[in-house]
Design a protein around this motif. Structure first.
Motif, short mmCIF file in Angstrom:
data_model
loop_
_atom_site.label_atom_id
_atom_site.label_comp_id
_atom_site.label_asym_id
_atom_site.label_seq_id
_atom_site.Cartn_x
_atom_site.Cartn_y
_atom_site.Cartn_z
N MET A 75 0.81 -1.27 -0.08
CA MET A 75 0.00 -0.01 0.01
C MET A 75 0.91 1.20 -0.05
O MET A 75 0.43 2.22 -0.10
CB MET A 75 -0.97 -0.05 1.26
CG MET A 75 -2.07 -0.94 0.93
SD MET A 75 -3.03 -0.62 -0.35
CE MET A 75 -2.64 -2.13 -1.47
N SER A 76 2.19 1.15 0.26
CA SER A 76 3.08 2.37 0.26
C SER A 76 3.18 2.93 -1.14
O SER A 76 3.63 4.03 -1.41
CB SER A 76 4.12 2.15 1.02
OG SER A 76 4.95 1.09 0.43
N ASP A 77 2.88 2.00 -2.08
CA ASP A 77 3.23 2.30 -3.65
C ASP A 77 1.87 2.97 -4.18
O ASP A 77 0.91 2.44 -4.20
CB ASP A 77 3.67 1.10 -4.31
CG ASP A 77 4.06 1.52 -5.76
OD1 ASP A 77 5.06 0.85 -6.15
OD2 ASP A 77 3.18 2.16 -6.64
N LYS A 78 2.05 4.26 -4.46
CA LYS A 78 0.87 5.04 -5.07
C LYS A 78 0.34 4.37 -6.04
O LYS A 78 -1.17 4.11 -6.11
CB LYS A 78 1.27 6.37 -5.65
CG LYS A 78 0.24 7.11 -5.70
CD LYS A 78 0.59 8.67 -5.75
CE LYS A 78 -0.30 9.87 -6.13
NZ LYS A 78 -1.67 9.78 -6.37
N LEU A 79 0.96 3.75 -7.28
CA LEU A 79 0.40 3.37 -8.12
C LEU A 79 -0.53 1.95 -7.87
O LEU A 79 -1.55 1.60 -8.36
CB LEU A 79 1.36 2.75 -9.33
CG LEU A 79 0.85 2.33 -10.62
CD1 LEU A 79 0.22 3.36 -11.46
CD2 LEU A 79 1.99 1.63 -11.47
N ILE A 80 0.24 1.12 -7.06
CA ILE A 80 -0.47 -0.13 -6.61
C ILE A 80 -1.93 0.11 -5.71
O ILE A 80 -2.70 -0.54 -6.04
CB ILE A 80 0.56 -1.00 -5.81
CG1 ILE A 80 1.72 -1.40 -6.79
CG2 ILE A 80 -0.28 -2.31 -5.29
CD1 ILE A 80 2.81 -2.27 -6.07
N ARG A 81 -1.52 1.24 -4.79
CA ARG A 81 -2.70 1.42 -4.24
C ARG A 81 -4.03 1.95 -4.95
O ARG A 81 -5.05 1.46 -4.59
CB ARG A 81 -2.32 2.41 -2.85
CG ARG A 81 -3.35 2.64 -2.00
CD ARG A 81 -2.70 3.78 -0.97
NE ARG A 81 -2.44 4.92 -1.37
CZ ARG A 81 -1.34 5.70 -1.29
NH1 ARG A 81 -0.26 5.05 -0.53
NH2 ARG A 81 -1.40 6.92 -1.81
N GLU A 86 -8.10 1.93 -4.52
CA GLU A 86 -8.88 2.97 -4.85
C GLU A 86 -9.82 3.05 -5.90
O GLU A 86 -10.98 3.39 -5.81
CB GLU A 86 -8.01 4.34 -4.79
CG GLU A 86 -7.31 4.48 -3.46
CD GLU A 86 -5.97 5.52 -3.54
OE1 GLU A 86 -5.55 5.69 -2.72
OE2 GLU A 86 -5.83 6.06 -4.74
N HIS A 87 -9.03 2.86 -7.14
CA HIS A 87 -10.17 2.80 -8.38
C HIS A 87 -11.00 1.63 -8.11
O HIS A 87 -12.28 2.00 -8.72
CB HIS A 87 -8.99 2.73 -9.59
CG HIS A 87 -9.43 2.50 -11.01
ND1 HIS A 87 -10.39 3.44 -11.71
CD2 HIS A 87 -10.01 1.18 -11.52
CE1 HIS A 87 -10.89 2.88 -12.70
NE2 HIS A 87 -10.82 1.65 -12.61
N SER A 88 -10.63 0.66 -7.91
CA SER A 88 -11.46 -0.76 -7.97
C SER A 88 -12.62 -0.60 -6.87
O SER A 88 -13.90 -0.73 -7.14
CB SER A 88 -10.76 -1.65 -7.73
OG SER A 88 -9.62 -1.99 -8.39
N LEU A 89 -12.48 -0.05 -5.60
CA LEU A 89 -13.45 0.17 -4.66
C LEU A 89 -14.26 1.19 -4.87
O LEU A 89 -15.54 1.21 -4.87
CB LEU A 89 -12.76 0.47 -3.24
CG LEU A 89 -13.57 0.14 -2.14
CD1 LEU A 89 -14.23 -1.51 -2.00
CD2 LEU A 89 -13.06 0.53 -0.93
#
Ligand code: HEM
Length: 149
Positions: A75-81, A86-89
């Motif tokens: 979760m510390s990686d912005k792209l992965i998060r 964020e996008h999916s939820l």
């Protein structure tokens, strides 16, 4: 195949946005002027529902095919998060709102109440969608306006 799905997901975003904007304009006019709930009103809320549900299917396919589910710990990686949460939820919530808005409007007897239901549920879904799209101007997570650009 994955690239094709991603391009389709990118392109269908415009179909979803156009449909929801038209449904919003129609329901706003309908509730403000106490107009009857007509066939085109029903059609645009249906097209919105279809577009959002197609995005749900494509989104879920991409989510698992591209392995975002296996990166939930990072979760510390912005792209992965962004893509794994964020996008999916955010989009999932928007899709639930569109579905509940349309289904519950069907149960209303009164036409103004139908317009009102659609307007408020779709408006919140629209705002969440706009915030959750990886627009090209967003740092790190941004993606092109159109497929393959
Ligand atoms: C109306 C709903 C949605 C819209 C408008 C939307 C929009 C977008 C856009 C514009 C992209 C960038 C495409 C590109 O790179 O060319 C994208 C990527 C993606 N979306 Fe969605 N999306 C929606 C729903 C969902 C849902 C519900 C999920 C998952 C459950 C999801 C998962 C993804 C994934 C995994 C990616 C690709 C990231 C990658 O390149 O690996 N999307 N979405």
């Amino acid at each position: 195949m994955i690239t094709g799905l991603l391009h389709l997901h990118n392109f269908l975003r415009w179909f979803a946005l156009i449909a929801i904007v038209i449904a919003l304009i129609r329901s706003f006019g309908g509730m403000s002027n106490k107009k009857p709930f007509t066939k085109p009103d029903n059609l645009w809320s249906l097209l919105t529902l279809i577009a959002f549900h197609l995005q749900l299917v494509l989104g879920f396919a991409l989510y698992f095919l591209k392995g975002w589910h296996s990166q939930l710990g990072e979760m510390s990686d912005k792209l992965i998060r962004f893509y794994s949460i964020e996008h999916s939820l955010g989009m999932l919530i928007a899709i639930v709102l569109v579905t509940v808005g349309r289904v519950s409007s069907k149960k209303m007897e009164n036409d103004t109440a139908k317009h009102k239901k659609i307007f408020w549920y779709f408006l919140i879904a629209f705002i969440i969608t706009l915030v959750s799209i990886p627009w090209p101007f967003r740092e790190i997570v941004g993606r092109p306006w159109f497929p393959g650009m």
